[in-house]
Design a protein around this motif. Structure first.
Motif, PDB file in Angstrom:
ATOM      1  N   ASP A 145      79.715  22.407  62.495  1.00 20.86           N
ATOM      2  CA  ASP A 145      79.755  21.034  62.981  1.00 20.86           C
ATOM      3  C   ASP A 145      78.325  20.523  63.159  1.00 20.86           C
ATOM      4  O   ASP A 145      77.564  21.078  63.950  1.00 20.86           O
ATOM      5  N   VAL A 146      77.947  19.467  62.433  1.00 24.29           N
ATOM      6  CA  VAL A 146      76.599  18.907  62.558  1.00 24.29           C
ATOM      7  C   VAL A 146      76.631  17.511  63.190  1.00 24.29           C
ATOM      8  O   VAL A 146      75.689  16.728  63.030  1.00 24.29           O
ATOM      9  N   SER A 147      77.690  17.228  63.931  1.00 26.18           N
ATOM     10  CA  SER A 147      77.769  15.912  64.571  1.00 26.18           C
ATOM     11  C   SER A 147      76.663  15.727  65.605  1.00 26.18           C
ATOM     12  O   SER A 147      76.320  14.591  65.961  1.00 26.18           O
ATOM     13  N   GLY A 148      76.086  16.810  66.100  1.00 27.99           N
ATOM     14  CA  GLY A 148      75.006  16.722  67.067  1.00 27.99           C
ATOM     15  C   GLY A 148      73.619  16.806  66.458  1.00 27.99           C
ATOM     16  O   GLY A 148      72.629  16.916  67.187  1.00 27.99           O
ATOM     17  N   LEU A 149      73.514  16.722  65.133  1.00 30.23           N
ATOM     18  CA  LEU A 149      72.217  16.839  64.466  1.00 30.23           C
ATOM     19  C   LEU A 149      71.308  15.673  64.844  1.00 30.23           C
ATOM     20  O   LEU A 149      71.704  14.508  64.771  1.00 30.23           O
ATOM     21  N   ILE A 150      70.077  15.979  65.235  1.00 31.22           N
ATOM     22  CA  ILE A 150      69.061  14.972  65.501  1.00 31.22           C
ATOM     23  C   ILE A 150      68.272  14.727  64.209  1.00 31.22           C
ATOM     24  O   ILE A 150      67.785  15.673  63.589  1.00 31.22           O
ATOM     25  N   VAL A 151      68.141  13.474  63.829  1.00 28.18           N
ATOM     26  CA  VAL A 151      67.415  13.106  62.612  1.00 28.18           C
ATOM     27  C   VAL A 151      66.002  12.688  63.004  1.00 28.18           C
ATOM     28  O   VAL A 151      65.802  11.849  63.880  1.00 28.18           O
ATOM     29  N   SER A 152      65.014  13.288  62.329  1.00 27.24           N
ATOM     30  CA  SER A 152      63.603  13.090  62.641  1.00 27.24           C
ATOM     31  C   SER A 152      62.875  12.554  61.420  1.00 27.24           C
ATOM     32  O   SER A 152      63.206  12.901  60.283  1.00 27.24           O
ATOM     33  N   ASN A 153      61.848  11.726  61.664  1.00 25.94           N
ATOM     34  CA  ASN A 153      61.077  11.165  60.561  1.00 25.94           C
ATOM     35  C   ASN A 153      59.669  10.843  61.046  1.00 25.94           C
ATOM     36  O   ASN A 153      59.405  10.818  62.249  1.00 25.94           O
ATOM     37  N   GLU A 154      58.773  10.554  60.107  1.00 30.11           N
ATOM     38  CA  GLU A 154      57.341  10.405  60.380  1.00 30.11           C
ATOM     39  C   GLU A 154      56.926   8.935  60.424  1.00 30.11           C
ATOM     40  O   GLU A 154      57.417   8.112  59.655  1.00 30.11           O
ATOM     41  N   LEU A 155      55.987   8.622  61.332  1.00 31.14           N
ATOM     42  CA  LEU A 155      55.518   7.254  61.539  1.00 31.14           C
ATOM     43  C   LEU A 155      54.128   6.978  60.990  1.00 31.14           C
ATOM     44  O   LEU A 155      53.723   5.809  60.912  1.00 31.14           O
ATOM     45  N   LYS A 156      53.365   7.971  60.627  1.00 30.08           N
ATOM     46  CA  LYS A 156      51.918   7.810  60.450  1.00 30.08           C
ATOM     47  C   LYS A 156      51.541   6.671  59.509  1.00 30.08           C
ATOM     48  O   LYS A 156      50.602   5.918  59.764  1.00 30.08           O
ATOM     49  N   THR A 157      52.242   6.517  58.408  1.00 23.99           N
ATOM     50  CA  THR A 157      51.898   5.472  57.444  1.00 23.99           C
ATOM     51  C   THR A 157      52.829   4.271  57.542  1.00 23.99           C
ATOM     52  O   THR A 157      52.864   3.438  56.634  1.00 23.99           O
ATOM     53  N   ARG A 158      53.562   4.141  58.654  1.00 21.86           N
ATOM     54  CA  ARG A 158      54.583   3.114  58.763  1.00 21.86           C
ATOM     55  C   ARG A 158      54.296   2.157  59.903  1.00 21.86           C
ATOM     56  O   ARG A 158      53.556   2.464  60.834  1.00 21.86           O
ATOM     57  N   ASP A 159      54.933   0.972  59.841  1.00 17.85           N
ATOM     58  CA  ASP A 159      54.781  -0.015  60.900  1.00 17.85           C
ATOM     59  C   ASP A 159      56.099  -0.162  61.648  1.00 17.85           C
ATOM     60  O   ASP A 159      57.079   0.547  61.370  1.00 17.85           O
ATOM     61  N   ALA A 160      56.136  -1.104  62.599  1.00 26.34           N
ATOM     62  CA  ALA A 160      57.305  -1.236  63.460  1.00 26.34           C
ATOM     63  C   ALA A 160      58.553  -1.626  62.677  1.00 26.34           C
ATOM     64  O   ALA A 160      59.662  -1.191  63.010  1.00 26.34           O
ATOM     65  N   SER A 161      58.403  -2.441  61.630  1.00 35.09           N
ATOM     66  CA  SER A 161      59.574  -2.815  60.845  1.00 35.09           C
ATOM     67  C   SER A 161      60.160  -1.601  60.125  1.00 35.09           C
ATOM     68  O   SER A 161      61.391  -1.447  60.028  1.00 35.09           O
ATOM     69  N   ASP A 162      59.291  -0.719  59.619  1.00 39.30           N
ATOM     70  CA  ASP A 162      59.776   0.528  59.015  1.00 39.30           C
ATOM     71  C   ASP A 162      60.494   1.386  60.057  1.00 39.30           C
ATOM     72  O   ASP A 162      61.560   1.956  59.782  1.00 39.30           O
ATOM     73  N   ALA A 163      59.898   1.481  61.253  1.00 35.66           N
ATOM     74  CA  ALA A 163      60.511   2.291  62.311  1.00 35.66           C
ATOM     75  C   ALA A 163      61.856   1.712  62.729  1.00 35.66           C
ATOM     76  O   ALA A 163      62.817   2.458  62.993  1.00 35.66           O
ATOM     77  N   ASP A 164      61.958   0.377  62.788  1.00 38.51           N
ATOM     78  CA  ASP A 164      63.238  -0.256  63.116  1.00 38.51           C
ATOM     79  C   ASP A 164      64.297   0.103  62.086  1.00 38.51           C
ATOM     80  O   ASP A 164      65.456   0.389  62.435  1.00 38.51           O
TER      81      ASP A 164
END
Length: 266
Positions: A210-229
């Motif tokens: 069961d992976v319903s509790g999986l946390i999804v992670s990603n990188e911000l270094k080259t991104r702005d707030a619109s990308d993060a949104d």
């Protein structure tokens, strides 16, 4: 994937081009600012800039962070499975977990791991580089041994140590994610995440997990707030920021902490 968890910000303190006092000070200041997780990486040489510049080994550094810090979670983004036997990795992780437990509480260590890719590390330290496929096969076998060793260690870890796995390959990496990961980290853009998550779901079904509790992670270094949104809307809840302690930029960290708090309604 778990969408009702708060947004968290992790800062990856690059263990390169800085003295250890600079790194120690960064750990203290970033924890005081309210960062949720501190990461380093598991390499032996700088990844950019002067390729023969200052650099420190990751696991011994994490043990120091375990003692230094009080609140933040921490780990490598990511450990290289090739450099140490899996049973040793499990024992090291368990020990750091206990070092980080304050006043009899639970530890704060995150076991971030991957199959390895930086050929210079292998060549200069005498490891067999193999192929991308063979390294992924070794990771899959190694994680089974890590989990089995955690069940046999005395004392046991203070908690079920979270496993973070990085990568996006659909035939091997995401199958390993579906079988073992509590956190999946990638640089995948927002528009591609739904497909990748469907692949993880299919592999998890094959693995009977069961992976319903999986946390999804990603990188911000080259991104702005619109990308993060957009990443947030696609399900990302852990955001990481690559960061140089030799040239510290605390204003950028503060800006992303404010974005995190807005997402969490703080």
């Amino acid at each position: 994937m778990l969408l009702d968890t708060p947004v968290r910000l992790g800062v990856q303190i690059e263990p390169q081009h800085a003295t250890y006092p600079q790194i120690r000070d960064a750990v203290r200041r970033l924890e005081d600012l309210g960062v949720d997780i501190l990461f380093n990486w598991d390499h032996f040489f700088p990844l950019h800039g002067d390729r023969d510049g200052l650099h420190f080994e990751g696991w011994t550094m994490l043990a120091a962070w375990a003692e230094q810090t009080e609140r933040v979670e921490f780990g490598a983004l990511v450990n290289c499975n090739s450099y140490r036997g899996p049973d040793l990795q499990a024992d090291m992780a368990r020990t750091i977990d206990h070092i980080s437990a304050k006043d009899g509480g639970r530890g704060r260590f995150i076991f971030g791991t991957g199959s390895g890719w930086f050929e210079r590390d292998y060549d200069e330290y005498g490891y067999d580089f193999g192929t991308a496929g063979s390294r992924l096969d070794d990771l899959a076998a190694g994680l089974a041994r890590v989990e089995a060793r955690w069940d046999r260690l005395n004392p046991a870890p203070t908690r079920s140590i979270p496993i973070l796995i990085g990568g996006k390959g659909e035939q091997k990496t995401l199958r390993i994610v579906g079988r073992h990961a509590d956190i999946w980290h990638s640089f995948v853009p927002a528009e591609a995440l739904a497909h990748k998550l469907s692949v993880i779901d299919r592999w998890a079904e094959t693995e009977g997990r069961d992976v319903s509790g999986l946390i999804v992670s990603n990188e911000l270094k080259t991104r702005d707030a619109s990308d993060a949104d957009a990443l947030f809307d696609a399900g990302v809840r852990l955001f990481t920021l690559g960061w140089a302690p030799g040239d510290p930029d605390y204003d950028t960290v503060r800006r992303w902490l404010a974005w995190r708090d807005a997402k969490n309604g703080v």
